[in-house]
Design a protein around this motif. Sequence first.
Motif, PDB file in Angstrom:
ATOM      1  N   MET A   1       0.827  -1.206   0.000  1.00 17.43           N
ATOM      2  CA  MET A   1       0.000   0.000   0.000  1.00 17.43           C
ATOM      3  C   MET A   1       0.861   1.255   0.000  1.00 17.43           C
ATOM      4  O   MET A   1       0.624   2.207  -0.728  1.00 17.43           O
ATOM      5  CB  MET A   1      -0.942  -0.012   1.206  1.00 17.43           C
ATOM      6  N   VAL A   2       1.948   1.270   0.833  1.00 19.53           N
ATOM      7  CA  VAL A   2       2.789   2.452   0.899  1.00 19.53           C
ATOM      8  C   VAL A   2       3.474   2.694  -0.434  1.00 19.53           C
ATOM      9  O   VAL A   2       3.525   3.807  -0.947  1.00 19.53           O
ATOM     10  CB  VAL A   2       3.831   2.324   2.036  1.00 19.53           C
ATOM     11  N   ALA A   3       4.005   1.615  -1.053  1.00 20.56           N
ATOM     12  CA  ALA A   3       4.673   1.771  -2.344  1.00 20.56           C
ATOM     13  C   ALA A   3       3.694   2.268  -3.398  1.00 20.56           C
ATOM     14  O   ALA A   3       4.029   3.131  -4.218  1.00 20.56           O
ATOM     15  CB  ALA A   3       5.301   0.441  -2.760  1.00 20.56           C
ATOM     16  N   ALA A   4       2.479   1.736  -3.395  1.00 18.81           N
ATOM     17  CA  ALA A   4       1.478   2.192  -4.355  1.00 18.81           C
ATOM     18  C   ALA A   4       1.137   3.656  -4.124  1.00 18.81           C
ATOM     19  O   ALA A   4       0.966   4.427  -5.078  1.00 18.81           O
ATOM     20  CB  ALA A   4       0.226   1.322  -4.245  1.00 18.81           C
ATOM     21  N   SER A   5       1.064   4.060  -2.865  1.00 19.46           N
ATOM     22  CA  SER A   5       0.779   5.460  -2.564  1.00 19.46           C
ATOM     23  C   SER A   5       1.887   6.367  -3.080  1.00 19.46           C
ATOM     24  O   SER A   5       1.627   7.511  -3.472  1.00 19.46           O
ATOM     25  CB  SER A   5       0.617   5.653  -1.048  1.00 19.46           C
ATOM     26  N   ALA A   6       3.122   5.880  -3.094  1.00 19.69           N
ATOM     27  CA  ALA A   6       4.232   6.678  -3.612  1.00 19.69           C
ATOM     28  C   ALA A   6       4.022   6.994  -5.089  1.00 19.69           C
ATOM     29  O   ALA A   6       4.351   8.097  -5.558  1.00 19.69           O
ATOM     30  CB  ALA A   6       5.550   5.940  -3.402  1.00 19.69           C
ATOM     31  N   HIS A   7       3.462   6.051  -5.839  1.00 18.66           N
ATOM     32  CA  HIS A   7       3.160   6.295  -7.252  1.00 18.66           C
ATOM     33  C   HIS A   7       2.067   7.361  -7.380  1.00 18.66           C
ATOM     34  O   HIS A   7       2.137   8.228  -8.264  1.00 18.66           O
ATOM     35  CB  HIS A   7       2.708   4.991  -7.920  1.00 18.66           C
ATOM     36  N   TRP A   8       1.075   7.282  -6.517  1.00 16.74           N
ATOM     37  CA  TRP A   8      -0.020   8.270  -6.532  1.00 16.74           C
ATOM     38  C   TRP A   8       0.513   9.670  -6.236  1.00 16.74           C
ATOM     39  O   TRP A   8       0.161  10.639  -6.922  1.00 16.74           O
ATOM     40  CB  TRP A   8      -1.077   7.846  -5.508  1.00 16.74           C
ATOM     41  N   ILE A   9       1.377   9.792  -5.223  1.00 16.24           N
ATOM     42  CA  ILE A   9       1.953  11.095  -4.890  1.00 16.24           C
ATOM     43  C   ILE A   9       2.786  11.620  -6.059  1.00 16.24           C
ATOM     44  O   ILE A   9       2.755  12.819  -6.384  1.00 16.24           O
ATOM     45  CB  ILE A   9       2.816  10.999  -3.627  1.00 16.24           C
ATOM     46  N   ALA A  10       3.521  10.732  -6.717  1.00 15.61           N
ATOM     47  CA  ALA A  10       4.313  11.153  -7.877  1.00 15.61           C
ATOM     48  C   ALA A  10       3.418  11.673  -8.994  1.00 15.61           C
ATOM     49  O   ALA A  10       3.749  12.654  -9.673  1.00 15.61           O
ATOM     50  CB  ALA A  10       5.177   9.996  -8.368  1.00 15.61           C
ATOM     51  N   ALA A  11       2.276  11.032  -9.205  1.00 20.58           N
ATOM     52  CA  ALA A  11       1.340  11.506 -10.226  1.00 20.58           C
ATOM     53  C   ALA A  11       0.822  12.899  -9.884  1.00 20.58           C
ATOM     54  O   ALA A  11       0.678  13.759 -10.769  1.00 20.58           O
ATOM     55  CB  ALA A  11       0.175  10.521 -10.360  1.00 20.58           C
ATOM     56  N   THR A  12       0.555  13.139  -8.617  1.00 23.61           N
ATOM     57  CA  THR A  12       0.099  14.460  -8.194  1.00 23.61           C
ATOM     58  C   THR A  12       1.188  15.501  -8.418  1.00 23.61           C
ATOM     59  O   THR A  12       0.900  16.636  -8.848  1.00 23.61           O
ATOM     60  CB  THR A  12      -0.308  14.422  -6.706  1.00 23.61           C
ATOM     61  N   ARG A  13       2.435  15.126  -8.157  1.00 26.11           N
ATOM     62  CA  ARG A  13       3.548  16.051  -8.420  1.00 26.11           C
ATOM     63  C   ARG A  13       3.684  16.328  -9.914  1.00 26.11           C
ATOM     64  O   ARG A  13       3.976  17.458 -10.332  1.00 26.11           O
ATOM     65  CB  ARG A  13       4.873  15.483  -7.894  1.00 26.11           C
ATOM     66  N   ALA A  14       3.470  15.305 -10.728  1.00 27.02           N
ATOM     67  CA  ALA A  14       3.579  15.484 -12.179  1.00 27.02           C
ATOM     68  C   ALA A  14       2.521  16.450 -12.681  1.00 27.02           C
ATOM     69  O   ALA A  14       2.809  17.337 -13.507  1.00 27.02           O
ATOM     70  CB  ALA A  14       3.448  14.132 -12.877  1.00 27.02           C
TER      71      ALA A  14
END
Length: 266
Positions: A1-14
């Motif tokens: 879950m934490v690793a998947a959330s890291a992808h979500w945060i990266a998308a928000t930064r993008a």
Amino acid sequence: MVAASAHWIAATRARESRREDALFVDVFAADLAGDLGFTMMARSEDATGQENSYIPVRVRWFDDAVLAAMSGRLDQVVLLGAGLDTRPFRLDVPHRLRWFEVDRAEVLARKQQILGETPSRCDRRVVAADLRDDWIAPLNAAGFDPSLPTAWIAEGLFFYLGEVGVHSLLGQVAGMSAAGSRLLADIMGAAGLNGPAMQPYRDHCASHGLPPPFGSDDPAGMLDAAGWQLETIVVPGAPGANYGRLPPVPTGPIAGATHLVVANMP
């Protein structure tokens, strides 16, 4: 879950990086997010019915807090639960700075796969370790010097560690911190963590042996108990943590809210 959330945060930064009035620019974020990150972002915002405006504000606040810490001649940073963060590549940090990134090996490997040989702006060192296990020995082995004042960063981390894990981590970090060290963190309020909206995540935690989500309505007391001296506490939306993106809120702590904090080691 934490690793998947890291992808979500990266998308928000993008997405933020593409705005004309971007609070920051992260040229690596889209590739780090991948399809998973953008899918998670879309699902999250479909569920809430609105674009997440908090994450860009949080990222910018931590950017500013890191740079402010560097102005005090701190030569060492430890990013706890580093995820897919890219600050050593995009912030104007001193070349002399040692920047340690602590996270699980698979998360760091994903980042390395995308970033390749891209040079960082400082002495970046990755530390493959799970914060729920022994992470101190690997950090020391990577060259961490406990005699030096250190900036510790815990962004979007405490929520996932559970109450016991958070208090344990704060104590461990305090024990490794020379006088003049700083802790930068966000702390969710406890309100709503037991509510219906959080039940799916609580069920996920229970079925995967993970701690329930953590929040505190007494951030100052929590930090004080671990030996930290609170310097700054601000709610997103207050002056210093708004950037024209959030509904204004008053300065100072607000019961039940998320707080962004800076604390010092006396």
